[in-house]
Write an enzyme that holds these catalytic residues in place. Structure first.
Site, PDB file in Angstrom:
ATOM      1  CD  GLU A  74      -4.902  28.074  18.487  1.00 15.86           C
ATOM      2  OE1 GLU A  74      -4.125  27.322  19.069  1.00 15.86           O
ATOM      3  OE2 GLU A  74      -5.126  29.381  18.486  1.00 15.86           O
ATOM      4  CG  ASP A  75      -5.592  30.256  13.830  1.00 11.77           C
ATOM      5  OD1 ASP A  75      -6.392  30.184  14.579  1.00 11.77           O
ATOM      6  OD2 ASP A  75      -4.391  31.052  14.338  1.00 11.77           O
TER       7      ASP A  75
END
Ligand code: NDP
Ligand code: ZN
Length: 176
Positions: free
Chosen positions: A65-66
């Site tokens: 996600e990051d």
């Protein structure tokens, strides 16, 4: 030969490398990796979970996600089971934030048992952080909204793990 410990340390090493330079949103710029490590600690030492795939997925849960980590990276290094759990707890960042928040509530009850454990630990950790080292400039109202949203997510997956749910309820009681 790979055993449980080598998989876990490979995950810590990978996540620390990928989250390098990232910090939490608090005023001390806490290194981001503290958060995935907190999840692994909660799962092992507070909930007694020993499933190595769950612990590895918890450590890796925010990498896709990051960071620039890909789903294929996770599968190549940690196998399909870990990959599948990480995918389940990864938000689609192309969607607007309110939609992502709504989808977390909608999807929580349909997650695998393993992904529910990671989700519980993630929400516990984030509520603990809001109490002890909150994101800078968050108003009281925003903190309270986050607590209620986290509870709405967790309420969809009750019956997963008694200890983690009790821990969640305990931290929720500290709602600002
Ligand atoms: P979020 O509300 O999603 O930020 C919280 C996330 O930041 C956590 O889930 C956690 O995610 C991560 N995080 C990093 N550091 C910390 C920390 N110290 N403590 C707790 N969590 C931390 O941020 P967005 O900017 O995406 O917020 C958008 C949403 O917020 C909108 O949908 C809107 O509803 C709401 N909003 C409310 C406002 C208000 O004043 N009421 C104002 C603006 C937005 P992870 O586990 O992935 O690290
Ligand atoms: Zn997280």
């Amino acid at each position: 030969m790979e055993n449980n410990l080598t998989l876990i340390f490979k995950a810590i090493h990978f996540a620390a490398d990928k989250h390098r330079g990232q910090s939490r949103k608090d005023e001390n710029n806490t290194p981001y990796i503290n958060h995935p490590i907190a999840l692994a600690n909660l799962l092992t030492n507070q909930a007694g979970i020993s499933d190595v795939n769950v612990i590895a997925a918890a450590i890796l849960h925010d990498t896709v996600e990051d960071t620039d980590a890909t789903v294929d990276d996770i599968e190549d290094l940690f196998g399909r089971t870990v990959r599948d759990i990480v995918i389940e707890v990864t938000d689609d960042k192309s969607l607007p934030s309110p939609e992502r928040k709504r989808l977390q509530i909608e999807h929580a009850g349909k997650l695998s048992h393993e992904a529910k454990l990671v989700k519980l630990a993630d929400k516990i950790s984030n509520l603990q952080d809001i109490i002890t080292s909150p994101p800078v400039r968050w108003s009281l109202e925003r903190k309270r909204e986050y607590f209620d949203w986290a509870k709405a997510v967790i309420d969809q997956l009750r019956g997963t793990n008694e200890k983690l749910e009790a821990l969640f309820d305990k931290v929720y009681q500290q709602k600002p």
